[in-house]
Design a protein around this motif. Structure first.
Motif, PDB file in Angstrom:
ATOM      1  N   PRO A  17       0.817  -1.330   0.074  1.00  0.00           N
ATOM      2  CA  PRO A  17       0.074  -0.048   0.038  1.00  0.00           C
ATOM      3  C   PRO A  17       0.897   1.333  -0.016  1.00  0.00           C
ATOM      4  O   PRO A  17       0.440   2.168  -0.672  1.00  0.00           O
ATOM      5  N   ASP A  18       1.900   1.164   0.564  1.00  0.00           N
ATOM      6  CA  ASP A  18       2.722   2.638   0.635  1.00  0.00           C
ATOM      7  C   ASP A  18       3.376   2.751  -0.527  1.00  0.00           C
ATOM      8  O   ASP A  18       3.663   4.075  -0.760  1.00  0.00           O
ATOM      9  N   LEU A  19       3.772   1.725  -0.974  1.00  0.00           N
ATOM     10  CA  LEU A  19       4.564   1.887  -2.447  1.00  0.00           C
ATOM     11  C   LEU A  19       3.500   2.427  -3.531  1.00  0.00           C
ATOM     12  O   LEU A  19       3.658   3.346  -4.203  1.00  0.00           O
ATOM     13  N   HIS A  20       2.467   1.782  -3.512  1.00  0.00           N
ATOM     14  CA  HIS A  20       1.289   2.258  -4.359  1.00  0.00           C
ATOM     15  C   HIS A  20       0.855   3.693  -4.211  1.00  0.00           C
ATOM     16  O   HIS A  20       0.748   4.496  -5.202  1.00  0.00           O
ATOM     17  N   ASP A  21       0.759   4.122  -2.880  1.00  0.00           N
ATOM     18  CA  ASP A  21       0.464   5.601  -2.473  1.00  0.00           C
ATOM     19  C   ASP A  21       1.456   6.411  -3.140  1.00  0.00           C
ATOM     20  O   ASP A  21       1.212   7.586  -3.577  1.00  0.00           O
ATOM     21  N   ALA A  22       2.795   5.989  -2.805  1.00  0.00           N
ATOM     22  CA  ALA A  22       3.883   6.928  -3.241  1.00  0.00           C
ATOM     23  C   ALA A  22       4.104   7.009  -4.730  1.00  0.00           C
ATOM     24  O   ALA A  22       4.024   8.241  -5.190  1.00  0.00           O
ATOM     25  N   ARG A  25       1.274   9.508  -5.651  1.00  0.00           N
ATOM     26  CA  ARG A  25       1.695  10.920  -5.431  1.00  0.00           C
ATOM     27  C   ARG A  25       2.433  11.560  -6.363  1.00  0.00           C
ATOM     28  O   ARG A  25       2.651  12.744  -6.540  1.00  0.00           O
ATOM     29  N   ASP A  84       9.651  -5.975   0.761  1.00  0.00           N
ATOM     30  CA  ASP A  84       8.973  -5.586   1.976  1.00  0.00           C
ATOM     31  C   ASP A  84      10.228  -6.178   3.030  1.00  0.00           C
ATOM     32  O   ASP A  84      11.195  -6.843   2.641  1.00  0.00           O
ATOM     33  N   PRO A 104      11.598  -0.561   1.734  1.00  0.00           N
ATOM     34  CA  PRO A 104      10.933   0.339   2.421  1.00  0.00           C
ATOM     35  C   PRO A 104      11.822   1.056   3.841  1.00  0.00           C
ATOM     36  O   PRO A 104      12.841   0.691   4.002  1.00  0.00           O
ATOM     37  N   PRO A 105      11.251   2.224   4.178  1.00  0.00           N
ATOM     38  CA  PRO A 105       9.746   2.629   3.856  1.00  0.00           C
ATOM     39  C   PRO A 105       9.744   3.305   2.487  1.00  0.00           C
ATOM     40  O   PRO A 105      10.773   4.091   2.006  1.00  0.00           O
ATOM     41  N   HIS A 107       8.759   6.040   1.264  1.00  0.00           N
ATOM     42  CA  HIS A 107       8.468   7.526   1.154  1.00  0.00           C
ATOM     43  C   HIS A 107       8.213   8.014  -0.301  1.00  0.00           C
ATOM     44  O   HIS A 107       9.145   7.730  -1.181  1.00  0.00           O
ATOM     45  N   THR A 108       7.352   9.114  -0.458  1.00  0.00           N
ATOM     46  CA  THR A 108       7.124   9.706  -1.835  1.00  0.00           C
ATOM     47  C   THR A 108       8.361  10.149  -2.069  1.00  0.00           C
ATOM     48  O   THR A 108       8.837  10.061  -3.399  1.00  0.00           O
TER      49      THR A 108
END
Length: 417
Positions: A17-22, A25, A84, A104-105, A107-108
């Motif tokens: 999820p955090d990679l998809h969101d980055a 963005r 991950d 990870p993390p 970040h954008t």
């Protein structure tokens, strides 16, 4: 930054999820596929991508297979392995295989920086490929230029000019190097003149190599046979003649002609038939004192004998096949007589097969019409034919080598071309 098109590659078609969101963005266009889906997709159906984000649990071999599949489509994306926390230990294999990595993390700003790096590396790589391709092209062009210089060295710098005779040639290759060639040289102690116009099948470097070989074989054999023929004739006390087609033709000219053509044909069919190269040629031996011409036309376009009297042009038809096709074939001799004021026009099929912008051929009929309408001879005739061809072809690209030779016997008295 130019929008990055990303293929996220994983067996389970899932993205952290955090990679998809980055990725969202930073404005990336994201496609998610498994390796099997990519490899099974029909050509031309894959998405255009610039970066492959491959999950570390995939084997380097699988990722390389996908990258090759994308390369085949002309995409050449950068490959970045990601993991991950659970699969960090699997990144080593991918890094060892030459891939970038992302951990990870997600970040954008880290994802943006990694995508920017991939974009810049891809641009640099393409630039270096362009530089290498340009350098290779320059090297190839230089080699072609060297080939052209060598080939021109096989063509005569100056043409023999017996008293009262004019011989002129126009030679226009379609490429840097050509398959056409011509030669004019004296044989039999300068008592006969050899005239050759030939066309090696195909164009380019291969045809040029065979042009050099065939020209050398013809000239060497004709010159050596001419000396032997002269010695034999002198031992007999006179020049023996052959009475064929109601004309007496000196055998001194026919012997080197036959030996040269037959010897070249046999050499080519014994040693080079697998290469598939052959040549059509007109090889004539002229007696400048009498205008008698003995010749072999090996599958070549018929030269045109233009009469000063205004009589119909005479076409010197083939007397045998192309040289280098049939082993041990018999070549017949042809005979003609050039009278004062006449012109013999010898050419290659680049003349008759010249194409206009609409795809029409110049053709033999139009060539003969232009020759008879020219009212000039020698170099003036070649100027006329050059102009007629240029006007006919117009803006179309020259499709074949063009060679034209004009052999003119000046009649006594003042002349004007």
């Amino acid at each position: 930054m130019v929008q990055t098109k990303v293929l996220v590659l994983g067996e389970h078609r899932s993205v952290p999820p955090d990679l998809h969101d980055a990725l969202k963005r930073v404005g990336a266009e994201v496609h998610v596929h498994s390796p099997g889906e990519v490899l099974a997709t029909s050509p031309g159906r894959l998405p255009e991508v610039t970066v492959v984000l491959a999950h570390a649990e995939l084997t380097p071999h699988t990722v390389r297979a996908v990258a090759r599949r994308l390369d085949d489509e002309g995409l050449q994306p950068a490959v970045v392995a990601y993991a991950d926390q659970e699969h960090l230990h699997l990144l080593d294999g991918h890094v060892g295989a030459g891939a970038d990595y992302l951990v990870p993390p997600f970040h954008t700003h880290l994802v943006r920086a990694r995508l920017r790096d991939c974009h810049e590396k891809a641009q640099f790589s393409r630039t270096m490929e362009d530089v290498a391709a340009h350098a290779e092209l320059l090297s190839y062009e230089r080699e072609l230029e060297i080939g052209r210089e060598i080939q021109l060295g096989f063509l005569p710098d100056d043409l023999p000019s017996p008293d009262d005779w004019e011989i002129h040639v126009r030679f226009r290759p379609a490429r840097t190097v050509a398959g056409d060639f011509y030669d004019v040289f004296e044989i039999v102690n300068r008592r006969r003149l050899a005239l050759i116009v030939a066309d090696v099948c195909d164009k380019g470097v291969g045809a040029a190599l065979f042009m050099a070989l065939i020209r050398s074989l013809l000239r060497h054999t004709a010159e050596q046979s001419g000396l032997q023929s002269l010695i034999a004739a002198e031992l007999m006390g006179e020049e023996t003649t052959w009475a064929e087609h109601s004309r007496a033709i000196p055998v001194v000219g026919a012997t080197p002609l036959l030996n040269a053509v037959v010897g070249t044909n046999n050499y080519l069919t014994r040693n080079h038939i697998r290469q598939g190269y052959f040549a059509t040629m007109f090889f004539g031996v002229l007696d400048p004192a009498t205008g008698n011409l003995v010749y072999i036309n090996g599958g070549h376009n018929p030269p045109v004998l233009l009469s000063a009297s205004g009589a119909e042009p005479v076409l010197l038809q083939p007397t045998g096949p192309a040289v280098g096709v049939i082993p041990d074939v018999d070549f017949s001799l042809g005979y003609a007589r050039i009278s004062p004021g006449d012109t013999l026009f010898i050419y290659t099929d680049g003349v008759t097969e010249a194409r206009s912008a609409s795809g029409l051929f110049f053709g033999e009929d139009e060539m003969i019409r232009q020759l008879t309408a020219a009212k000039v001879c020698g170099e003036g005739l070649l100027d006329h034919m050059d102009g007629a061809l240029s006007e006919f072809v117009g803006s179309a690209e020259q499709s074949d080598d063009i060679t034209m030779m004009a052999v003119h016997w000046r009649p006594p008295g003042p002349q004007s071309n």
